[in-house]
Design a protein around this motif. Structure first.
Motif, PDB file in Angstrom:
ATOM      1  N   SER A 196       2.601  -6.728   8.668  1.00  0.00           N
ATOM      2  CA  SER A 196       3.511  -5.595   8.526  1.00  0.00           C
ATOM      3  C   SER A 196       3.514  -4.775   9.812  1.00  0.00           C
ATOM      4  N   ILE A 203       4.734   1.821   6.419  1.00  0.00           N
ATOM      5  CA  ILE A 203       4.285   0.445   6.582  1.00  0.00           C
ATOM      6  C   ILE A 203       5.405  -0.446   6.087  1.00  0.00           C
ATOM      7  N   PRO A 205       6.452  -4.228   5.467  1.00  0.00           N
ATOM      8  CA  PRO A 205       5.921  -5.600   5.427  1.00  0.00           C
ATOM      9  C   PRO A 205       6.940  -6.652   5.841  1.00  0.00           C
ATOM     10  N   SER A 208       6.149 -13.006   3.308  1.00  0.00           N
ATOM     11  CA  SER A 208       4.779 -13.486   3.127  1.00  0.00           C
ATOM     12  C   SER A 208       4.521 -14.794   3.860  1.00  0.00           C
ATOM     13  N   TRP A 241       4.160  -9.080  -5.550  1.00  0.00           N
ATOM     14  CA  TRP A 241       4.609  -8.098  -4.558  1.00  0.00           C
ATOM     15  C   TRP A 241       4.472  -6.677  -5.096  1.00  0.00           C
ATOM     16  N   LYS A 245       2.076  -3.775  -3.512  1.00  0.00           N
ATOM     17  CA  LYS A 245       2.585  -2.503  -2.989  1.00  0.00           C
ATOM     18  C   LYS A 245       1.927  -1.310  -3.671  1.00  0.00           C
ATOM     19  N   LEU A 249      -0.883  -1.669  -0.580  1.00  0.00           N
ATOM     20  CA  LEU A 249      -0.106  -1.110   0.532  1.00  0.00           C
ATOM     21  C   LEU A 249      -0.012   0.412   0.454  1.00  0.00           C
ATOM     22  N   ASN A 250       0.401   0.949  -0.679  1.00  0.00           N
ATOM     23  CA  ASN A 250       0.589   2.405  -0.789  1.00  0.00           C
ATOM     24  C   ASN A 250      -0.708   3.189  -0.596  1.00  0.00           C
ATOM     25  N   THR A 252      -3.261   2.192   1.066  1.00  0.00           N
ATOM     26  CA  THR A 252      -3.623   2.009   2.476  1.00  0.00           C
ATOM     27  C   THR A 252      -2.888   3.026   3.343  1.00  0.00           C
ATOM     28  N   LEU A 253      -1.594   3.184   3.111  1.00  0.00           N
ATOM     29  CA  LEU A 253      -0.802   4.155   3.883  1.00  0.00           C
ATOM     30  C   LEU A 253      -1.354   5.565   3.698  1.00  0.00           C
ATOM     31  N   PHE A 269      -2.442  -7.743   6.164  1.00  0.00           N
ATOM     32  CA  PHE A 269      -3.187  -7.716   4.912  1.00  0.00           C
ATOM     33  C   PHE A 269      -3.558  -9.150   4.534  1.00  0.00           C
ATOM     34  N   TYR A 283      -8.322  -6.451   6.562  1.00  0.00           N
ATOM     35  CA  TYR A 283      -7.235  -5.988   7.424  1.00  0.00           C
ATOM     36  C   TYR A 283      -7.389  -6.650   8.794  1.00  0.00           C
TER      37      TYR A 283
END
Length: 411
Positions: A196, A203, A205, A208, A241, A245, A249-250, A252-253, A269, A283
């Motif tokens: 990403s 972020i 992405p 995949s 997915w 997220k 992902l969320n 992490t942000l 990721f 990571y």
């Protein structure tokens, strides 16, 4: 426009090729580069420190530098380039700890509730052995520091675990990277790679990918830097997915912003998809290799425009071809342990694109192997089966002594 790309593998060749295809008027420099990068840009030599590279970039008016290899991150290259007032794609030294210090990374995941395997950290060999004596299930033992993708051991019993510990902590096979180790729960499932872009605010992405890390077919043997990859990963369903997220992902942000781990660059990721959950294994703070080589041929968007947009902190939209990609890595037999180089390669000059040079140089119009991973052969198709067929059909055209490759990439 002048761009400097740092690294010497197939990933750096792929980045350079994509940039040049999208923007034929740009000038690309590579350090140290390889035989393939010298065909699309200029390999610079005789620079022995990150500080010297900073002087080079400043003196030669480099507009953007892209960090390919993680080795440069350990040497604080981003901080040094920022001191020179230069634009560079990559994390500062503090943010790079997400990759180069696994205990730092695992603590970050735990703090922000990111779905990841349970773990323990040890810097004492005897204490690690005592911990393992109480365990009966398979585990994963990792060096705390980076080890070229090779410092990870799946151990199924106590004997294997003790052998791995001895290799890392006593024999010091991975140097100081093994001064501290991570022991975490082993998860049964399918791995996925999500590269990403992080612009300090969002972020974004990519599609995949799936990486094949082991040297042997059916994922057996020692870990390597990667023996192949496919895009997209067929196991990244819509539900996976959504889980990724929401639970990876969320948070992490959120964590990056709260911890002030702000940078302009790539965030990778490494996931494990199990029967009922998705976990974050690691990571990386740069593009993956060989996932990049399978991804970039499917990118419709202009990569340079994407990179320039990172610095503006604007939401980036990336367009992808509705195709499949399969990358097969051709290596020197014996990689990643002991292998010979200097072998003449035939068939390369007539090979159809896309393909990338990972470890080869051209001497007097002849291609010669120069590293463990030599070539990245790419097949593109309307289905994964077609992409795989095209990749292996191209592989047949390449010959060199001690050639080795996995025959199960994409199966």
């Amino acid at each position: 426009m002048k761009i400097l790309i740092l690294g010497n593998g197939g990933r750096e060749h792929a980045i350079g090729k994509k940039l040049f295809e999208d923007n034929p008027s740009i000038n690309i420099y590579f350090y140290p580069g390889n035989g393939g990068t010298s065909l699309i840009g200029k390999n610079i030599e005789n620079y022995h420190s990150t500080l010297e590279l900073g002087f080079f970039a400043k003196k030669n008016g480099i507009d953007i530098t892209i960090v390919g290899s993680e080795i440069f991150l350990m040497e604080k290259i981003v901080d040094i380039f920022h001191d020179f007032g230069l634009k560079i794609i990559g994390p500062n030294y503090l943010s790079s700890q997400l990759e180069v210090d696994r205990s730092f990374s695992k603590d970050f995941m735990k703090k922000y509730g990111i779905s990841s395997p349970k773990y323990e950290v040890f810097s004492c060999y005897d204490k690690a052995v005592s911990f393992l004596e109480k365990k009966t299930k398979p585990l994963v033992i990792k060096t705390n520091g980076i080890a070229g993708g090779k410092g990870v051991f799946l151990v199924k019993n106590k004997n294997e675990a003790k052998k791995a510990l001895k290799t890392i902590m006593i024999e010091k096979k991975f140097g100081n990277s093994g001064n501290k180790i991570i022991i975490e729960d082993y998860l049964q499932g399918i791995e996925a790679s999500i590269i990403s872009i992080f612009n300090g605010k969002h972020i974004i992405p990519f599609i995949s990918a799936k990486d094949y890390k082991k040297i042997g077919e059916n994922e057996i043997g020692v870990n390597t830097g990667g023996m192949g990859s496919i895009v997209p990963n067929p196991y990244m369903t819509n539900s996976v997915w959504l889980y990724f997220k929401k639970n990876i992902l969320n948070p992490t942000l959120k964590g990056l912003i709260l911890e002030k781990l702000i940078f302009f660059g790539f965030l990778y990721f490494g996931l494990m998809i199990t029967s009922n959950k998705v976990y974050l294994l690691e990571y990386n703070v740069r593009m993956g290799d060989p996932e990049t080589q399978a991804l970039l041929p499917l990118m419709e968007s202009n990569l340079l425009n994407i990179i320039q947009s990172i610095f503006l902190k604007k939401k980036i939209y990336i367009s992808w071809k509705k195709l499949y990609s399969c990358c097969v890595v051709l290596s020197s037999n014996g990689y990643p342990e002991n292998y010979d180089i200097g072998k003449m390669i035939s068939g390369l000059d007539s090979l159809k694109e896309p393909f990338y040079i990972a470890g080869a140089n051209k001497k007097k119009d002849k291609w010669i192997t120069s590293s463990g991973r030599v070539l990245n052969i790419i097949g593109i198709g309307n289905t994964l089966k077609e992409a795989r067929y095209k990749a292996y059909d191209k592989v047949k055209k390449i010959k060199f002594d001690n050639l080795y490759f996995r025959k199960d990439i994409g199966l």
